[in-house]
Design a protein around this motif. Structure first.
Motif, PDB file in Angstrom:
ATOM      1  N   LEU A  42      -5.549 -10.437   7.273  1.00  0.00           N
ATOM      2  CA  LEU A  42      -5.482 -10.538   5.815  1.00  0.00           C
ATOM      3  C   LEU A  42      -5.903  -9.204   5.201  1.00  0.00           C
ATOM      4  CD1 LEU A  42      -5.151 -12.013   3.135  1.00  0.00           C
ATOM      5  CD2 LEU A  42      -7.512 -12.833   3.396  1.00  0.00           C
ATOM      6  N   PHE A  43      -7.021  -8.642   5.697  1.00  0.00           N
ATOM      7  CA  PHE A  43      -7.463  -7.328   5.213  1.00  0.00           C
ATOM      8  C   PHE A  43      -6.408  -6.257   5.504  1.00  0.00           C
ATOM      9  CE2 PHE A  43     -11.934  -9.020   6.265  1.00  0.00           C
ATOM     10  CZ  PHE A  43     -12.079  -9.556   4.997  1.00  0.00           C
ATOM     11  N   SER A  44      -5.826  -6.317   6.696  1.00  0.00           N
ATOM     12  CA  SER A  44      -4.824  -5.317   7.079  1.00  0.00           C
ATOM     13  C   SER A  44      -3.581  -5.408   6.208  1.00  0.00           C
ATOM     14  CB  SER A  44      -4.431  -5.499   8.549  1.00  0.00           C
ATOM     15  OG  SER A  44      -5.543  -5.331   9.393  1.00  0.00           O
ATOM     16  N   VAL A  45      -3.093  -6.618   5.994  1.00  0.00           N
ATOM     17  CA  VAL A  45      -1.858  -6.810   5.222  1.00  0.00           C
ATOM     18  C   VAL A  45      -2.044  -6.311   3.789  1.00  0.00           C
ATOM     19  CG1 VAL A  45      -0.439  -8.598   4.143  1.00  0.00           C
ATOM     20  CG2 VAL A  45      -0.873  -8.677   6.607  1.00  0.00           C
ATOM     21  N   VAL A  46      -3.162  -6.662   3.167  1.00  0.00           N
ATOM     22  CA  VAL A  46      -3.399  -6.247   1.777  1.00  0.00           C
ATOM     23  C   VAL A  46      -3.459  -4.724   1.680  1.00  0.00           C
ATOM     24  CG1 VAL A  46      -5.070  -6.272  -0.119  1.00  0.00           C
ATOM     25  CG2 VAL A  46      -4.532  -8.388   1.111  1.00  0.00           C
ATOM     26  N   SER A  47      -4.194  -4.092   2.589  1.00  0.00           N
ATOM     27  CA  SER A  47      -4.342  -2.632   2.519  1.00  0.00           C
ATOM     28  C   SER A  47      -3.047  -1.917   2.905  1.00  0.00           C
ATOM     29  CB  SER A  47      -5.495  -2.176   3.413  1.00  0.00           C
ATOM     30  OG  SER A  47      -5.365  -2.671   4.735  1.00  0.00           O
ATOM     31  N   LEU A  48      -2.321  -2.418   3.916  1.00  0.00           N
ATOM     32  CA  LEU A  48      -1.045  -1.803   4.298  1.00  0.00           C
ATOM     33  C   LEU A  48      -0.017  -1.941   3.178  1.00  0.00           C
ATOM     34  CD1 LEU A  48      -0.756  -2.934   8.029  1.00  0.00           C
ATOM     35  CD2 LEU A  48      -0.772  -0.557   7.222  1.00  0.00           C
ATOM     36  N   ALA A  49       0.029  -3.116   2.547  1.00  0.00           N
ATOM     37  CA  ALA A  49       0.975  -3.314   1.446  1.00  0.00           C
ATOM     38  C   ALA A  49       0.678  -2.356   0.298  1.00  0.00           C
ATOM     39  CB  ALA A  49       0.912  -4.765   0.965  1.00  0.00           C
ATOM     40  N   ALA A  50      -0.612  -2.127   0.032  1.00  0.00           N
ATOM     41  CA  ALA A  50      -0.983  -1.190  -1.029  1.00  0.00           C
ATOM     42  C   ALA A  50      -0.508   0.229  -0.693  1.00  0.00           C
ATOM     43  CB  ALA A  50      -2.501  -1.211  -1.226  1.00  0.00           C
ATOM     44  N   ILE A  51      -0.636   0.626   0.575  1.00  0.00           N
ATOM     45  CA  ILE A  51      -0.192   1.961   0.994  1.00  0.00           C
ATOM     46  C   ILE A  51       1.331   2.079   0.876  1.00  0.00           C
ATOM     47  CG2 ILE A  51      -0.006   3.539   2.961  1.00  0.00           C
ATOM     48  CD1 ILE A  51      -2.733   2.463   3.887  1.00  0.00           C
ATOM     49  N   VAL A  52       2.055   1.030   1.270  1.00  0.00           N
ATOM     50  CA  VAL A  52       3.517   1.044   1.174  1.00  0.00           C
ATOM     51  C   VAL A  52       3.948   1.185  -0.286  1.00  0.00           C
ATOM     52  CG1 VAL A  52       5.588  -0.385   1.434  1.00  0.00           C
ATOM     53  CG2 VAL A  52       3.975  -0.195   3.322  1.00  0.00           C
ATOM     54  N   LEU A  53       3.330   0.409  -1.168  1.00  0.00           N
ATOM     55  CA  LEU A  53       3.684   0.483  -2.593  1.00  0.00           C
ATOM     56  C   LEU A  53       3.365   1.860  -3.170  1.00  0.00           C
ATOM     57  CD1 LEU A  53       2.499  -3.030  -3.817  1.00  0.00           C
ATOM     58  CD2 LEU A  53       4.851  -2.208  -3.660  1.00  0.00           C
ATOM     59  N   TRP A  54       2.239   2.440  -2.737  1.00  0.00           N
ATOM     60  CA  TRP A  54       1.879   3.779  -3.219  1.00  0.00           C
ATOM     61  C   TRP A  54       2.867   4.825  -2.705  1.00  0.00           C
ATOM     62  CZ3 TRP A  54       0.270   8.013  -0.217  1.00  0.00           C
ATOM     63  CH2 TRP A  54      -0.173   9.130  -0.955  1.00  0.00           C
ATOM     64  N   HIS A  55       3.295   4.669  -1.447  1.00  0.00           N
ATOM     65  CA  HIS A  55       4.165   5.671  -0.828  1.00  0.00           C
ATOM     66  C   HIS A  55       5.613   5.565  -1.313  1.00  0.00           C
ATOM     67  CE1 HIS A  55       5.211   8.555   2.329  1.00  0.00           C
ATOM     68  NE2 HIS A  55       6.280   7.814   2.571  1.00  0.00           N
ATOM     69  N   TYR A  56       6.121   4.320  -1.406  1.00  0.00           N
ATOM     70  CA  TYR A  56       7.542   4.124  -1.722  1.00  0.00           C
ATOM     71  C   TYR A  56       7.785   3.704  -3.175  1.00  0.00           C
ATOM     72  CZ  TYR A  56       8.423   4.263   3.318  1.00  0.00           C
ATOM     73  OH  TYR A  56       8.497   4.637   4.642  1.00  0.00           O
ATOM     74  N   ARG A  57       6.697   3.331  -3.877  1.00  0.00           N
ATOM     75  CA  ARG A  57       6.815   2.817  -5.246  1.00  0.00           C
ATOM     76  C   ARG A  57       7.580   1.489  -5.316  1.00  0.00           C
ATOM     77  NH1 ARG A  57       3.214   6.061  -5.651  1.00  0.00           N
ATOM     78  NH2 ARG A  57       3.327   8.062  -6.736  1.00  0.00           N
ATOM     79  N   ARG A  58       7.806   0.877  -4.183  1.00  0.00           N
ATOM     80  CA  ARG A  58       8.499  -0.421  -4.116  1.00  0.00           C
ATOM     81  C   ARG A  58       8.285  -0.995  -2.717  1.00  0.00           C
ATOM     82  NH1 ARG A  58      13.179   0.224  -1.136  1.00  0.00           N
ATOM     83  NH2 ARG A  58      13.722   2.415  -0.703  1.00  0.00           N
ATOM     84  N   VAL A  59       8.781  -2.206  -2.504  1.00  0.00           N
ATOM     85  CA  VAL A  59       8.739  -2.807  -1.170  1.00  0.00           C
ATOM     86  C   VAL A  59      10.099  -2.579  -0.517  1.00  0.00           C
ATOM     87  CG1 VAL A  59       8.454  -4.930   0.152  1.00  0.00           C
ATOM     88  CG2 VAL A  59       7.104  -4.571  -1.926  1.00  0.00           C
TER      89      VAL A  59
END
Length: 298
Positions: A42-59
């Motif tokens: 759960l911690f990993s998914v939340v933090s990884l998703a935040a990094i993806v959104l920051w990097h790509y500006r989308r999913v």
């Protein structure tokens, strides 16, 4: 970033990955393995998703077979691996477990030879044989023949299964990452693995998920989720991009060393001479195997 900065990040990543064995050993003393795995990711998914959104500006969206690839990655490298890893850590010392899983690169080499048609050189074969003897020595607590006579425990079997599952994850990842970036693939795989872990934990013992854990357990879970998974995978993938997969993979040999040192320091584990000798054989075999791989790639 300078090469020195990249190398420092890779060394710290190996320190974190070595520490996951200690954190896992700590957390399973207080938290049921399935619940621990569910909270970790759960911690990993939340933090990884935040990094993806920051990097790509989308999913980033997946297409066709890419969904099958991330499902397979999540099932093998996240769900099944962590079930075996955390249950295994209930039954054996952290440092010894890390020495067994140091066999990972050799298992990957064999899998690539059998399934992907990669070349098996004499040096690879020799390195694989040396690493296997070392692994059997670690598992058998000094006797390489002990596993062949069934004289091993459930912890050893589960950690051995981890090596096979990580090899499957790595080989599937080679195919998946032809069209998906490592960060996106890791994020989707973590989501799939977390959903599987959560479903099984809820079906098995939902009360175990109630977050009434000790501060020590929470610290271990945060370490596993944020440093061992999110930061570790992000920095390692950056290293691969900047200095290449072959050179970055050399650093993985530091993981069992870091685990043994941290286990001795934090858990007062003292592996015997025979186990350390077996671990050295594993590392020597891995170095032989990887040096052969680098020559072929060159």
């Amino acid at each position: 970033m300078s090469p020195a900065g990249t190398y420092l990040k890779l060394v710290l990543t190996m320190f974190f990955w070595g520490g996951t064995w200690i954190a896992a050993r700590v957390v399973v003393q207080d938290v049921a393995p399935l619940a621990a795995a569910a909270w970790r990711f759960l911690f990993s998914v939340v933090s990884l998703a935040a990094i993806v959104l920051w990097h790509y500006r989308r999913v980033p969206a997946l297409r066709g077979r890419e969904w099958l690839h991330v499902l397979a990655l999540g099932a093998t490298g996240i769900f099944l691996y962590n079930v075996c890893f955390l249950y295994g850590m209930q039954h054996m010392p952290a440092g010894r477990g890390a020495l067994v899983v140091a066999l990972n690169p050799v298992v990957v080499t064999f899998g690539a030879w059998l399934l992907l048609g990669e070349v098996m050189t004499r040096l690879k074969a020799l390195g694989s044989a040396v690493a296997l003897i070392g692994c059997l020595t670690v598992i058998g607590k000094g006797s390489p023949l002990a596993p062949l006579t069934g004289d091993i425990g459930v912890g050893e079997l589960l950690i051995l299964a981890c090596a096979g599952l990580w090899a499957a994850y790595t080989l599937i990842g080679r195919v998946a990452m032809r069209t998906i970036s490592p960060l996106v693939a890791t994020t989707y795989a973590s989501i799939v693995g977390w959903l599987l872990l959560l479903a099984v934990a809820l079906a098995n013992a939902p009360a175990d998920l109630v977050p009434v854990y000790t501060p020590r357990a929470w610290a271990a879970l945060l370490f596993l989720g944020l440093l061992g998974t999110t930061l570790g995978f992000t920095w390692f993938n950056q290293g691969v991009q900047r200095i290449g997969a072959a050179r970055a993979s050399i650093f993985i040999n530091l993981v069992p060393v870091c685990a043994v040192v941290q286990a001795a320091w934090l858990l007062d584990e003292r592996p015997g001479p025979s186990v350390l000798f077996g671990g050295l054989l594993v590392l020597a075999g891995v170095v032989l195997t990887q040096s052969s791989t680098r020559k072929v790639q060159a």
